[in-house]
Design a protein around this motif. Structure first.
Motif, PDB file in Angstrom:
ATOM      1  N   THR A  49      -8.184   5.275 -13.416  1.00 12.72           N
ATOM      2  CA  THR A  49      -7.792   4.312 -12.393  1.00 12.72           C
ATOM      3  C   THR A  49      -7.826   2.894 -12.963  1.00 12.72           C
ATOM      4  N   ASP A  50      -7.302   1.935 -12.196  1.00 11.32           N
ATOM      5  CA  ASP A  50      -7.368   0.552 -12.651  1.00 11.32           C
ATOM      6  C   ASP A  50      -8.581  -0.149 -12.044  1.00 11.32           C
ATOM      7  N   TRP A  52      -9.053  -2.402  -9.917  1.00  6.28           N
ATOM      8  CA  TRP A  52      -9.113  -2.646  -8.475  1.00  6.28           C
ATOM      9  C   TRP A  52      -9.706  -1.466  -7.717  1.00  6.28           C
ATOM     10  N   PRO A  96      -6.925  -2.091  -3.733  1.00  6.11           N
ATOM     11  CA  PRO A  96      -5.861  -1.785  -4.710  1.00  6.11           C
ATOM     12  C   PRO A  96      -4.523  -1.473  -4.040  1.00  6.11           C
ATOM     13  N   ALA A  97      -4.561  -0.889  -2.842  1.00  2.82           N
ATOM     14  CA  ALA A  97      -3.315  -0.607  -2.143  1.00  2.82           C
ATOM     15  C   ALA A  97      -2.598  -1.906  -1.793  1.00  2.82           C
ATOM     16  N   VAL A  99      -3.078  -4.879  -3.347  1.00  2.00           N
ATOM     17  CA  VAL A  99      -2.708  -5.559  -4.594  1.00  2.00           C
ATOM     18  C   VAL A  99      -1.398  -5.007  -5.139  1.00  2.00           C
ATOM     19  N   HIS A 100      -1.252  -3.692  -5.097  1.00  2.00           N
ATOM     20  CA  HIS A 100      -0.055  -3.055  -5.662  1.00  2.00           C
ATOM     21  C   HIS A 100       1.043  -2.851  -4.619  1.00  2.00           C
ATOM     22  N   ASP A 102       1.119  -0.604  -2.342  1.00  3.24           N
ATOM     23  CA  ASP A 102       1.403   0.830  -2.302  1.00  3.24           C
ATOM     24  C   ASP A 102       0.603   1.484  -1.181  1.00  3.24           C
ATOM     25  N   ARG A 105       0.642   5.427  -1.067  1.00  2.42           N
ATOM     26  CA  ARG A 105      -0.370   6.081  -1.903  1.00  2.42           C
ATOM     27  C   ARG A 105      -1.699   6.136  -1.169  1.00  2.42           C
ATOM     28  N   TRP A 106      -2.055   5.056  -0.488  1.00  2.00           N
ATOM     29  CA  TRP A 106      -3.309   5.006   0.265  1.00  2.00           C
ATOM     30  C   TRP A 106      -3.315   6.057   1.371  1.00  2.00           C
ATOM     31  N   TRP A 148      -5.694  10.050  -4.848  1.00  2.00           N
ATOM     32  CA  TRP A 148      -5.391   8.700  -5.311  1.00  2.00           C
ATOM     33  C   TRP A 148      -4.854   8.701  -6.731  1.00  2.00           C
TER      34      TRP A 148
END
Length: 211
Positions: A49-50, A52, A96-97, A99-100, A102, A105-106, A148
């Motif tokens: 993962t990244d 975030w 992270p959702a 920030v990206h 996305d 995905r969440w 995720w």
């Protein structure tokens, strides 16, 4: 607690106030197992993962480490290591959702957790003597974690692969324990630790299957 085959888990969910029961005082969870598991889970999360998402996976590292230690020692999983981490994990993944950008995905991460828990619930319903609700609740976080990482419907498939891997790993270990006479067929074996291990190996297994 009903005895069950060594190749099937027998975790029983218990609230914080549960007593030791007829068997006397409960075994003390190993801090060593807790620490090693927590570190292994977080290192795995850093690889897949990244930055975030790291705070969210740090929560799982704590929960899975503590839950693994408790399950191995006492064959039970408290809600604080299953239900509570799922809620916190989902909330922390909002970062992270966002920030990206996305949100799909969440949302699918939640779906992956719910589907995994549902599959495990069906198994527990079919064989309540050999499978506990603690495992079902743990499936929320194991499924969500892989959901995720896998992103979208592939994440759901990855979550199910992790569950299958857990059963395979437990079966293999069970056969080895029986062959070496370390355990008998009626020996209780915690399934929770194998669920965590299944999560850790699932991405690599998926890579191998993909070619």
């Amino acid at each position: 607690m009903t005895d069950t085959s060594i190749v099937r888990g027998n975790d029983s969910d218990a609230d914080d106030g549960a007593g030791a029961g007829a068997g006397g005082a409960l075994a003390r969870p190993s801090r060593w197992i807790y620490g090693v598991t927590a570190v292994a889970v977080f290192v795995w999360a850093v690889l897949w993962t990244d930055v975030w998402a790291w705070p969210a996976f740090a929560v799982l590292a704590w929960a899975w480490g503590a839950g693994t230690a408790q399950d191995l020692a006492q064959h039970r999983l408290w809600d604080r290591f299953t239900l509570l981490p799922f809620g916190v994990f989902v909330v922390l993944l909002v970062v992270p959702a966002a920030v990206h950008g996305d949100w799909g995905r969440w949302g699918m991460t939640i779906v992956a957790g719910l589907i995994t828990a549902t599959v495990l619930f069906v198994i527990a319903f079919i064989n309540p003597a050999g499978f506990g609700l603690g495992d079902v609740k743990l499936g929320l976080t194991t499924g969500a974690a892989l959901g995720w990482i896998g992103v979208g419907w592939p994440g759901v498939l990855l979550a199910l692969l992790g569950t299958v891997a857990a059963f395979v790993l437990m079966a293999v270990v069970g056969v080895v324990l029986l062959a070496t006479r370390v355990a008998r067929r009626d020996t209780d074996v915690a399934f929770g630790p194998f669920m965590v291990l299944g999560v850790l190996v699932a991405p690599w297994v998926a890579g191998l299957l993909a070619g």
